[in-house]
Design a protein around this motif. Structure first.
Motif, PDB file in Angstrom:
ATOM      1  N   ASP A  73       0.838  -1.194   0.000  1.00 30.16           N
ATOM      2  CA  ASP A  73       0.000   0.000   0.000  1.00 30.16           C
ATOM      3  C   ASP A  73       0.876   1.248   0.000  1.00 30.16           C
ATOM      4  O   ASP A  73       2.091   1.175   0.177  1.00 30.16           O
ATOM      5  CB  ASP A  73      -0.902   0.012   1.229  1.00 30.16           C
ATOM      6  N   ALA A  74       0.235   2.392  -0.154  1.00 27.62           N
ATOM      7  CA  ALA A  74       0.929   3.669  -0.110  1.00 27.62           C
ATOM      8  C   ALA A  74       1.505   3.902   1.282  1.00 27.62           C
ATOM      9  O   ALA A  74       0.876   3.578   2.290  1.00 27.62           O
ATOM     10  CB  ALA A  74      -0.034   4.789  -0.476  1.00 27.62           C
ATOM     11  N   MET A  75       2.727   4.450   1.332  1.00 21.53           N
ATOM     12  CA  MET A  75       3.391   4.754   2.600  1.00 21.53           C
ATOM     13  C   MET A  75       4.684   5.508   2.306  1.00 21.53           C
ATOM     14  O   MET A  75       5.010   5.779   1.161  1.00 21.53           O
ATOM     15  CB  MET A  75       3.689   3.471   3.386  1.00 21.53           C
ATOM     16  N   THR A  76       5.419   5.837   3.342  1.00 16.11           N
ATOM     17  CA  THR A  76       6.736   6.437   3.214  1.00 16.11           C
ATOM     18  C   THR A  76       7.751   5.424   3.720  1.00 16.11           C
ATOM     19  O   THR A  76       7.592   4.884   4.816  1.00 16.11           O
ATOM     20  CB  THR A  76       6.836   7.742   4.025  1.00 16.11           C
ATOM     21  N   MET A  77       8.773   5.151   2.908  1.00 16.74           N
ATOM     22  CA  MET A  77       9.770   4.171   3.318  1.00 16.74           C
ATOM     23  C   MET A  77      11.111   4.429   2.662  1.00 16.74           C
ATOM     24  O   MET A  77      11.218   5.212   1.724  1.00 16.74           O
ATOM     25  CB  MET A  77       9.278   2.748   3.042  1.00 16.74           C
ATOM     26  N   VAL A  78      12.130   3.752   3.150  1.00 12.85           N
ATOM     27  CA  VAL A  78      13.498   3.903   2.674  1.00 12.85           C
ATOM     28  C   VAL A  78      13.803   2.787   1.667  1.00 12.85           C
ATOM     29  O   VAL A  78      13.478   1.621   1.914  1.00 12.85           O
ATOM     30  CB  VAL A  78      14.497   3.836   3.850  1.00 12.85           C
ATOM     31  N   PHE A  79      14.431   3.171   0.564  1.00 15.27           N
ATOM     32  CA  PHE A  79      14.834   2.226  -0.474  1.00 15.27           C
ATOM     33  C   PHE A  79      16.323   2.385  -0.763  1.00 15.27           C
ATOM     34  O   PHE A  79      16.846   3.498  -0.755  1.00 15.27           O
ATOM     35  CB  PHE A  79      14.101   2.521  -1.794  1.00 15.27           C
ATOM     36  N   LYS A  80      16.983   1.280  -1.050  1.00 19.38           N
ATOM     37  CA  LYS A  80      18.320   1.342  -1.619  1.00 19.38           C
ATOM     38  C   LYS A  80      18.159   1.744  -3.084  1.00 19.38           C
ATOM     39  O   LYS A  80      17.061   1.644  -3.640  1.00 19.38           O
ATOM     40  CB  LYS A  80      19.002  -0.024  -1.564  1.00 19.38           C
TER      41      LYS A  80
ATOM     42  N   VAL B   9      10.476   2.287 -10.190  1.00 12.72           N
ATOM     43  CA  VAL B   9      10.181   0.870 -10.022  1.00 12.72           C
ATOM     44  C   VAL B   9      11.033   0.378  -8.872  1.00 12.72           C
ATOM     45  O   VAL B   9      12.253   0.608  -8.849  1.00 12.72           O
ATOM     46  CB  VAL B   9      10.510   0.064 -11.301  1.00 12.72           C
ATOM     47  N   ALA B  10      10.398  -0.259  -7.903  1.00 10.31           N
ATOM     48  CA  ALA B  10      11.107  -0.857  -6.774  1.00 10.31           C
ATOM     49  C   ALA B  10      10.931  -2.368  -6.858  1.00 10.31           C
ATOM     50  O   ALA B  10       9.854  -2.862  -7.164  1.00 10.31           O
ATOM     51  CB  ALA B  10      10.564  -0.331  -5.455  1.00 10.31           C
ATOM     52  N   GLU B  11      12.027  -3.060  -6.597  1.00 10.72           N
ATOM     53  CA  GLU B  11      12.003  -4.516  -6.600  1.00 10.72           C
ATOM     54  C   GLU B  11      12.777  -5.013  -5.392  1.00 10.72           C
ATOM     55  O   GLU B  11      13.574  -4.276  -4.808  1.00 10.72           O
ATOM     56  CB  GLU B  11      12.654  -5.047  -7.881  1.00 10.72           C
ATOM     57  N   GLU B  12      12.546  -6.262  -5.030  1.00  8.15           N
ATOM     58  CA  GLU B  12      13.324  -6.859  -3.952  1.00  8.15           C
ATOM     59  C   GLU B  12      14.587  -7.441  -4.565  1.00  8.15           C
ATOM     60  O   GLU B  12      14.528  -8.330  -5.412  1.00  8.15           O
ATOM     61  CB  GLU B  12      12.528  -7.941  -3.231  1.00  8.15           C
ATOM     62  N   VAL B  13      15.744  -6.890  -4.173  1.00  7.48           N
ATOM     63  CA  VAL B  13      17.040  -7.343  -4.678  1.00  7.48           C
ATOM     64  C   VAL B  13      17.880  -7.780  -3.488  1.00  7.48           C
ATOM     65  O   VAL B  13      18.166  -6.973  -2.599  1.00  7.48           O
ATOM     66  CB  VAL B  13      17.749  -6.205  -5.459  1.00  7.48           C
ATOM     67  N   ASP B  14      18.256  -9.037  -3.454  1.00  2.00           N
ATOM     68  CA  ASP B  14      19.047  -9.594  -2.359  1.00  2.00           C
ATOM     69  C   ASP B  14      18.431  -9.281  -0.994  1.00  2.00           C
ATOM     70  O   ASP B  14      19.127  -8.913  -0.046  1.00  2.00           O
ATOM     71  CB  ASP B  14      20.489  -9.078  -2.410  1.00  2.00           C
ATOM     72  N   GLY B  15      17.123  -9.362  -0.902  1.00  2.00           N
ATOM     73  CA  GLY B  15      16.422  -9.170   0.361  1.00  2.00           C
ATOM     74  C   GLY B  15      16.153  -7.726   0.748  1.00  2.00           C
ATOM     75  O   GLY B  15      15.601  -7.470   1.807  1.00  2.00           O
ATOM     76  N   ALA B  16      16.557  -6.768  -0.090  1.00  3.21           N
ATOM     77  CA  ALA B  16      16.338  -5.352   0.224  1.00  3.21           C
ATOM     78  C   ALA B  16      15.484  -4.699  -0.855  1.00  3.21           C
ATOM     79  O   ALA B  16      15.670  -4.970  -2.046  1.00  3.21           O
ATOM     80  CB  ALA B  16      17.683  -4.628   0.327  1.00  3.21           C
ATOM     81  N   LEU B  17      14.550  -3.854  -0.440  1.00  2.00           N
ATOM     82  CA  LEU B  17      13.751  -3.110  -1.413  1.00  2.00           C
ATOM     83  C   LEU B  17      14.656  -2.091  -2.077  1.00  2.00           C
ATOM     84  O   LEU B  17      15.296  -1.280  -1.402  1.00  2.00           O
ATOM     85  CB  LEU B  17      12.564  -2.443  -0.735  1.00  2.00           C
TER      86      LEU B  17
END
Length: 116
Positions: A74-81, A100-108
């Motif tokens: 859902d919509a939110m504020t978060m930290v991405f690598k 585009v955000a994806e899960e890469v090696d366990g990190a968003l």
């Protein structure tokens, strides 16, 4: 002999009508706009957000975003690598982005980024 000719005539009629039916079913398929459709789908796969914080040292962005459909979030504020450290220099706090955000090696991880 009459039965043989009758059988051949019926077989030909069935074969022709089957081909005509199949051709009619193909009439609704749009083969010409696949490039435009793919470009639209790529843009549709991007999420919208706003940069809230840039942490160049850690290679991270804090993004207030809408739903991330590909991740089921859902919509939110978060930290991405970020996948590419050069992405950090492309944005500043307050910038509106598509990403585009994806899960890469366990990190968003932000894998694609465009300023709006």
């Amino acid at each position: 002999m009459k039965n043989v000719f009758a059988s051949i005539a019926v077989s030909c009629a069935l074969a022709i009508s089957g081909s005509a039916y199949a051709a009619g079913e193909m009439g609704n398929i749009d083969m010409g706009s696949s490039g435009a459709k793919q470009a639209g789908e790529a843009k549709a796969g991007m999420s919208h957000g706003e940069i809230k914080k840039v942490d160049a040292a850690a290679g991270k962005l804090t993004i207030k975003h809408g739903p991330l459909e590909n991740l089921g979030m859902d919509a939110m504020t978060m930290v991405f690598k970020v996948k590419d450290p050069a992405m950090i220099s492309q944005v500043k706090v307050g910038d509106k982005i598509d990403f585009v955000a994806e899960e890469v090696d366990g990190a968003l991880t932000v894998t694609k980024l465009q300023k709006q």
